[in-house]
Design a protein around this motif. Sequence first.
Motif, mmCIF file in Angstrom:
data_model
loop_
_atom_site.group_PDB
_atom_site.id
_atom_site.type_symbol
_atom_site.label_atom_id
_atom_site.label_comp_id
_atom_site.label_asym_id
_atom_site.label_seq_id
_atom_site.Cartn_x
_atom_site.Cartn_y
_atom_site.Cartn_z
ATOM 1 N N UNK A 294 3.217 10.074 -21.091
ATOM 2 C CA UNK A 294 4.607 9.438 -21.199
ATOM 3 C C UNK A 294 4.309 8.357 -19.744
ATOM 4 N N UNK A 295 5.118 7.211 -19.610
ATOM 5 C CA UNK A 295 5.322 6.598 -18.473
ATOM 6 C C UNK A 295 6.359 7.308 -17.894
ATOM 7 N N UNK A 296 6.736 7.125 -16.732
ATOM 8 C CA UNK A 296 7.832 7.908 -16.049
ATOM 9 C C UNK A 296 9.167 7.283 -16.702
ATOM 10 N N UNK A 297 10.246 8.134 -16.592
ATOM 11 C CA UNK A 297 11.292 7.650 -17.334
ATOM 12 C C UNK A 297 12.186 6.599 -16.202
ATOM 13 N N UNK A 298 13.011 6.158 -17.014
ATOM 14 C CA UNK A 298 14.154 5.270 -15.973
ATOM 15 C C UNK A 298 13.385 4.263 -15.271
ATOM 16 N N UNK A 299 12.185 3.576 -15.983
ATOM 17 C CA UNK A 299 11.724 2.285 -15.067
ATOM 18 C C UNK A 299 11.202 2.838 -13.820
ATOM 19 N N UNK A 300 10.763 4.203 -13.482
ATOM 20 C CA UNK A 300 10.635 4.569 -12.249
ATOM 21 C C UNK A 300 9.199 4.094 -11.724
ATOM 22 N N UNK A 301 9.070 3.483 -10.538
ATOM 23 C CA UNK A 301 7.652 3.195 -9.959
ATOM 24 C C UNK A 301 7.500 4.040 -8.884
ATOM 25 N N UNK A 302 6.421 5.008 -8.616
ATOM 26 C CA UNK A 302 6.478 5.839 -7.514
ATOM 27 C C UNK A 302 6.471 5.211 -6.333
ATOM 28 N N UNK A 303 7.094 5.921 -5.133
ATOM 29 C CA UNK A 303 6.640 5.401 -3.868
ATOM 30 C C UNK A 303 5.502 5.352 -3.461
ATOM 31 N N UNK A 304 4.613 6.273 -4.069
ATOM 32 C CA UNK A 304 3.341 6.627 -3.475
ATOM 33 C C UNK A 304 2.543 5.087 -3.695
ATOM 34 N N UNK A 305 2.990 4.262 -4.582
ATOM 35 C CA UNK A 305 2.210 2.924 -5.039
ATOM 36 C C UNK A 305 2.731 1.933 -4.237
ATOM 37 N N UNK A 306 3.814 2.119 -3.197
ATOM 38 C CA UNK A 306 4.292 1.009 -2.484
ATOM 39 C C UNK A 306 3.298 0.435 -1.431
ATOM 40 N N UNK A 307 2.583 1.316 -0.781
ATOM 41 C CA UNK A 307 1.487 0.892 0.120
ATOM 42 C C UNK A 307 0.423 -0.012 -0.417
ATOM 43 N N UNK A 308 -0.072 0.387 -1.689
ATOM 44 C CA UNK A 308 -1.117 -0.364 -2.378
ATOM 45 C C UNK A 308 -0.361 -1.861 -2.822
ATOM 46 N N UNK A 309 0.767 -1.655 -3.189
ATOM 47 C CA UNK A 309 1.437 -2.927 -3.803
ATOM 48 C C UNK A 309 1.855 -3.851 -2.454
ATOM 49 N N UNK A 310 1.928 -3.319 -1.240
ATOM 50 C CA UNK A 310 2.085 -4.121 0.003
ATOM 51 C C UNK A 310 0.822 -4.641 0.473
ATOM 52 N N UNK A 311 -0.220 -4.043 0.270
ATOM 53 C CA UNK A 311 -1.455 -4.681 0.609
ATOM 54 C C UNK A 311 -1.723 -5.711 -0.246
ATOM 55 N N UNK A 312 -1.571 -5.495 -1.504
ATOM 56 C CA UNK A 312 -1.819 -6.648 -2.596
ATOM 57 C C UNK A 312 -0.948 -7.901 -2.074
ATOM 58 N N UNK A 313 0.261 -7.652 -1.800
ATOM 59 C CA UNK A 313 1.205 -8.902 -1.518
ATOM 60 C C UNK A 313 0.740 -9.472 -0.172
ATOM 61 N N UNK A 314 0.508 -8.752 0.793
ATOM 62 C CA UNK A 314 0.020 -9.183 1.996
ATOM 63 C C UNK A 314 -1.170 -10.003 2.371
ATOM 64 N N UNK A 315 -2.251 -9.194 1.753
ATOM 65 C CA UNK A 315 -3.656 -9.722 1.798
ATOM 66 C C UNK A 315 -4.359 -10.244 0.703
ATOM 67 N N UNK A 316 -3.771 -10.078 -0.420
ATOM 68 C CA UNK A 316 -4.603 -10.587 -1.437
ATOM 69 C C UNK A 316 -3.662 -11.874 -2.275
ATOM 70 N N UNK A 317 -2.397 -11.673 -2.136
ATOM 71 C CA UNK A 317 -1.682 -12.882 -2.784
ATOM 72 C C UNK A 317 -1.828 -14.302 -2.191
ATOM 73 N N UNK A 318 -1.883 -14.241 -0.853
ATOM 74 C CA UNK A 318 -1.908 -15.500 -0.106
ATOM 75 C C UNK A 318 -3.372 -16.336 -0.766
ATOM 76 N N UNK A 319 -4.467 -15.564 -1.030
ATOM 77 C CA UNK A 319 -5.775 -15.992 -1.548
ATOM 78 C C UNK A 319 -5.333 -16.661 -2.722
ATOM 79 N N UNK A 320 -4.382 -15.915 -3.721
ATOM 80 C CA UNK A 320 -4.132 -16.518 -4.978
ATOM 81 C C UNK A 320 -3.466 -17.591 -4.925
#
Length: 374
Positions: free
Chosen positions: A241-267
Amino acid sequence: MQVYTLYGTDHSYFTGKLRPYLRYKKIPYREKQVSLWTYQTLILRRTGQRFIPVLLTPQGELLQDTSDIIDEMERRFAARPIYPQSPCQRLVALLLEVYADEWFLLPGMHYRWSYEDRQHEYLMREFGRIAGPLPGPLARMVGRRISAPFRQSLKYLGVTAATIPVIERWFEGFLEDFEAHLAQHPYLLGSRPCLADFALAGPLYAHLARDPYPRAILLERAPRTLEFLQRINALDQAEGEFLPADQVPDTLLPILQHLFVEHWPILEDTAAALPDWLQQHPDKASISRAMGWHDFRIGKVTEKRLMFANEIWMMQRPLEFYASLTPAQRAPVNELLAQCDGRQAMAFELPQRLARKNYRLVRLDAEPTTKGVG
């Protein structure tokens, strides 16, 4: 029973994304090793493109591009969906698919070809298999010829002596973050794999866990990542199952932050360059895969790389989903984005939307959709 046919290879980045998806969905399929004959008589003849994998349907359709293939299979096979229905989780799945498909090309290609001298026999044997059973010396010779365009990819991606140390530090940091996440969850969003889990499996399995040099790094630094790959590639996968109540684990935040800071400007740079390319090529019916060179920044290093049109189509997917949300749905999404430097990214306005037609990207002649931050 109607059976699909997957044409790919074990060492193919995107075959590594599609294969576990087909297994998880319990879609009846057989896999055939791509050969030179397959390229010429099936893939090139039908699509005009050399890209694998392709999926041949029981009706004789040939599907290409893993995002398109997966979306079509989701329409045909509704059970065990891999798209979360809640807004935060769905956006994260779409964003991390872009990250895995496009940004992980850097470590995937770097560790394969920058260290070719340490894994030459393995690589030549893998690529030589495309030509069929051959004696060792001949297989290596053919493998070197077939692999030549892939070895050239380093300069196109901006993998140079200046950027390699940054790429390796980032990838080691990603492994540390991913290991911390997997200590708490078997998949990205709970006990059920989502779209992005399969996307990550592509580079992590086909390039980094199979090629001898990067595999040694995973064995030393990332045992949970290897377990994740075993789990997602299993023939009989639990649904979960996916986590209940639309949870996104805090452990994904560093990965998402790198996506937005490093990768997204290239896009964003790539998307912003498209109007000029279209103006310079008014007679082209489709958009070329590469649109010219630009300067990009990784860490504190600036280098040149090619801009790839497919990256625009990929970033369009999460942008359009975000734009489709109601104000009430957008509120928790914005809270999540604020935690990982992603609010402004979702405000980006695509100057030109794209669609895929006859295996090629074309402009979608409609007014661009404004992406407000809500």
